[in-house]
Design a protein around this motif. Structure first.
Motif, PDB file in Angstrom:
ATOM      1  N   CYS A 165       1.056  -1.251  -0.105  1.00 33.29           N
ATOM      2  CA  CYS A 165      -0.209  -0.059  -0.144  1.00 33.29           C
ATOM      3  C   CYS A 165       0.701   0.751  -0.133  1.00 33.29           C
ATOM      4  CB  CYS A 165      -1.022  -0.105   1.343  1.00 33.29           C
ATOM      5  SG  CYS A 165      -2.020   1.248   1.618  1.00 33.29           S
ATOM      6  N   GLU A 166       1.683   1.605  -0.889  1.00 36.10           N
ATOM      7  CA  GLU A 166       2.756   2.460  -1.125  1.00 36.10           C
ATOM      8  C   GLU A 166       2.503   3.662  -0.784  1.00 36.10           C
ATOM      9  OE1 GLU A 166       6.729   0.625  -3.592  1.00 36.10           O
ATOM     10  OE2 GLU A 166       5.129  -0.940  -4.315  1.00 36.10           O
ATOM     11  N   ASN A 167       1.599   3.432  -1.365  1.00 36.37           N
ATOM     12  CA  ASN A 167       1.626   5.430  -1.826  1.00 36.37           C
ATOM     13  C   ASN A 167      -0.072   5.883  -0.845  1.00 36.37           C
ATOM     14  OD1 ASN A 167       2.768   6.110  -3.473  1.00 36.37           O
ATOM     15  ND2 ASN A 167       1.692   4.851  -5.282  1.00 36.37           N
ATOM     16  N   GLY A 168      -0.443   5.321   0.436  1.00 37.80           N
ATOM     17  CA  GLY A 168      -1.750   4.728   1.197  1.00 37.80           C
ATOM     18  C   GLY A 168      -1.935   4.504   2.607  1.00 37.80           C
ATOM     19  N   SER A 169      -2.860   4.501   3.099  1.00 36.84           N
ATOM     20  CA  SER A 169      -2.167   4.435   4.730  1.00 36.84           C
ATOM     21  C   SER A 169      -2.713   2.971   5.425  1.00 36.84           C
ATOM     22  CB  SER A 169      -2.980   5.414   5.214  1.00 36.84           C
ATOM     23  OG  SER A 169      -2.465   7.168   5.164  1.00 36.84           O
ATOM     24  N   ILE A 170      -2.754   2.397   6.618  1.00 38.60           N
ATOM     25  CA  ILE A 170      -3.119   1.808   7.064  1.00 38.60           C
ATOM     26  C   ILE A 170      -3.571   2.599   7.797  1.00 38.60           C
ATOM     27  CG2 ILE A 170      -3.067  -0.657   8.258  1.00 38.60           C
ATOM     28  CD1 ILE A 170      -0.724  -1.202   5.946  1.00 38.60           C
ATOM     29  N   ILE A 171      -5.191   1.946   8.777  1.00 39.67           N
ATOM     30  CA  ILE A 171      -5.650   2.401   9.752  1.00 39.67           C
ATOM     31  C   ILE A 171      -6.886   1.857  10.193  1.00 39.67           C
ATOM     32  CG2 ILE A 171      -7.014   4.486  10.887  1.00 39.67           C
ATOM     33  CD1 ILE A 171      -6.069   6.230   8.080  1.00 39.67           C
ATOM     34  N   LYS A 174       3.112   3.680   2.843  1.00 39.55           N
ATOM     35  CA  LYS A 174       3.253   5.368   3.189  1.00 39.55           C
ATOM     36  C   LYS A 174       2.853   5.718   4.748  1.00 39.55           C
ATOM     37  CE  LYS A 174       2.985   9.849   1.104  1.00 39.55           C
ATOM     38  NZ  LYS A 174       3.029  10.501   0.092  1.00 39.55           N
ATOM     39  N   HIS A 175       1.380   5.230   5.265  1.00 36.90           N
ATOM     40  CA  HIS A 175       1.550   6.021   6.488  1.00 36.90           C
ATOM     41  C   HIS A 175       0.581   4.757   8.006  1.00 36.90           C
ATOM     42  CE1 HIS A 175       2.387  10.059   5.487  1.00 36.90           C
ATOM     43  NE2 HIS A 175       1.230   9.999   4.264  1.00 36.90           N
ATOM     44  N   ILE A 176       1.048   4.399   8.584  1.00 31.48           N
ATOM     45  CA  ILE A 176       0.505   3.491   9.216  1.00 31.48           C
ATOM     46  C   ILE A 176       0.026   3.956  11.017  1.00 31.48           C
ATOM     47  CG2 ILE A 176       0.115   1.162  10.869  1.00 31.48           C
ATOM     48  CD1 ILE A 176       2.708   0.483   9.138  1.00 31.48           C
ATOM     49  N   GLY A 177      -1.627   3.840  11.025  1.00 31.16           N
ATOM     50  CA  GLY A 177      -2.239   4.671  12.067  1.00 31.16           C
ATOM     51  C   GLY A 177      -3.000   6.144  11.141  1.00 31.16           C
TER      52      GLY A 177
END
Length: 450
Positions: free
Chosen positions: A290-296, A309-312
């Protein structure tokens, strides 16, 4: 005397030896036999001497040092691979797109067409250091990809051949060709649920409550809501998943999707997400990209890598990130190991029984029948043993090594993110940027990417 004239130096990897001159005035008092004797006394392998018998003193005087011995580098074996004869690129170029929802094209293949050639790995070549010690090489890895449904293998040519006209589906484990079912609208009561032996291509949406099953791939142009998708190949969703905690997505191959929101997703290979993964439960046997997105929120588990890219988020939503074997595979491995032990015990009992019967001179009718049954049961048990051993070997290969696992964050990893590497866990209590997390000496280590 030679020790007063020259000094021997050995490289740290013991692949090169050279002389450094100490006393130029005494160099002409030496000859080649003195040098040979000196090097042999230093235990250097004579086969690897590489100095000029006539010019070595001149070269040493002019340059101050000369190389006298070079090791033979080892060569690791090359991994096996498949030389593809077909176009594997599925990503559409911008000029090919008719809509922002177009992401991939479906590769097709004709009957009797050669798909690719299997190239076997090489064994590699061992080397020698300047002392003549053997340097071992590693053999190349075998290709684990096999011919699957509607694909044959030509042993003479080492090629995979399509047995039907249809859609080509390639994963790390199988090459398969499937017929494709197409539906040009949203799923509705007109279609009902879909359960098809080949691949399914839907140009509309899949609403809540519907089920789509396919032995091949599932390609959906629209939106997936609280539905269930199960594919023996890959699942491609051009729009996204708005699951409302009801969607269940399972693929033996890749899952490729624009975004995931409140869904359960399981990929037998890679999970590739363009934008974001929100409050979902995701598992990928290989990697989550998910190289250009977030895991939230929610939890994401991968067998090898997670690149994001982002986590949380700033609200510190609890987000679990796990690397290594997932629970289902661990339970599967344990079950096979139990079965293996049982088959081994049964085999030993049957061998003892067979030996006792064969040692008798005159068998009764019942004993002859028992001996026939023993031989048949032994044959079946040995077959089951081989199947178990093969299944365990494949699972152990897929489990891999915890040391090869990485979480790469190209943006921000926020507070309240829990990292799990196998049985090792770490909860973050502060924010990190541009980092790589990995397991080193049984500890989860966070390193800067800069």
């Amino acid at each position: 005397m030679i020790n007063e004239v020259v000094r021997l130096k050995i490289s740290s990897d013991r692949m090169e030896a050279w002389l450094e001159i100490l006393n130029v005035a005494l160099i002409n008092e030496l000859d080649s036999s003195d040098l040979h004797t000196f090097l042999k006394e230093e235990k250097l392998e004579t086969r690897l001497f590489c100095f000029d018998e006539q010019q070595w003193k001149t070269q040493l005087t002019e340059t101050g040092k000369i190389t006298v011995s070079k090791g033979i580098p080892h060569e690791n074996g090359k991994d096996g691979y498949i030389e593809w004869f077909v176009q594997l690129e599925e990503i559409l170029e911008e000029k090919e797109k008719t809509s922002f929802r177009d992401i991939k094209k479906i590769p097709t293949i004709n009957k009797d067409m050669e798909i690719g050639m299997l190239i076997h790995p090489t064994a590699g070549k061992s080397g020698l250091d300047v002392y003549g010690n053997k340097i071992k090489s590693k053999p190349g890895k075998k290709v684990i990809t096999k011919a699957g449904r509607n694909v044959g293998f030509d042993d003479k040519k080492n090629t995979f051949v399509s047995q039907i006209d249809g859609k080509l589906s390639i994963s790390d484990k199988l090459i398969q060709v499937f017929d494709t079912y197409e539906w040009n609208e949203d799923l509705s009561l007109e279609t009902g649920n879909i359960d098809f032996i080949g691949s399914v291509y839907i140009k509309g949406n899949v609403p809540t409550g519907y089920t789509v099953k396919a032995n091949g791939d599932i390609h959906i142009i629209g939106l997936v809501e609280g539905a269930k998708l199960k594919a023996g190949g890959n699942i491609i969703i051009s729009n996204g998943i708005s699951g409302m905690d009801k969607a269940i997505i399972q693929a033996d191959g890749d899952v490729i999707v624009n975004y995931i929101n409140q869904a359960s997703v399981e990929a037998g290979n890679n999970l590739i997400v363009t934008k974001s993964i929100l409050h979902s439960q995701c598992v990928a046997e290989e990697s989550i990209l998910c190289e250009n997105g977030s895991i939230i929120g929610g939890s994401c588990s991968a067998g090898h890598k997670i690149i994001v890219k982002h986590i949380g988020n700033l609200s510190n939503s609890k987000t679990e990130i796990s690397l290594g074997i997932n629970k289902r595979k661990r339970e599967e491995l344990e079950q096979f190991q139990k079965e293996l032990t049982t088959y081994e015990i049964n085999k030993n009992k049957l061998l003892v029984l067979g030996k006792q019967l064969q040692e008798k001179n005159n068998l009764t009718t019942n004993e002859r029948i028992m001996l026939l049954k023993q031989r048949k049961m032994l044959e079946v048990t040995e077959q089951n043993l081989q199947k178990c051993e093969k299944a365990i070997e494949e699972l152990q290969i897929s489990i891999g090594n915890y040391q090869d696992l990485d979480v790469i964050v190209n943006g921000t990893m926020y507070d309240n993110v829990e990292l799990n590497f196998g049985k090792y866990s770490r909860v973050l209590n502060r924010e990190y940027k541009y980092i790589k997390a990995s397991l080193k000496e049984k500890e989860i280590v966070i390193e800067s990417l800069k």
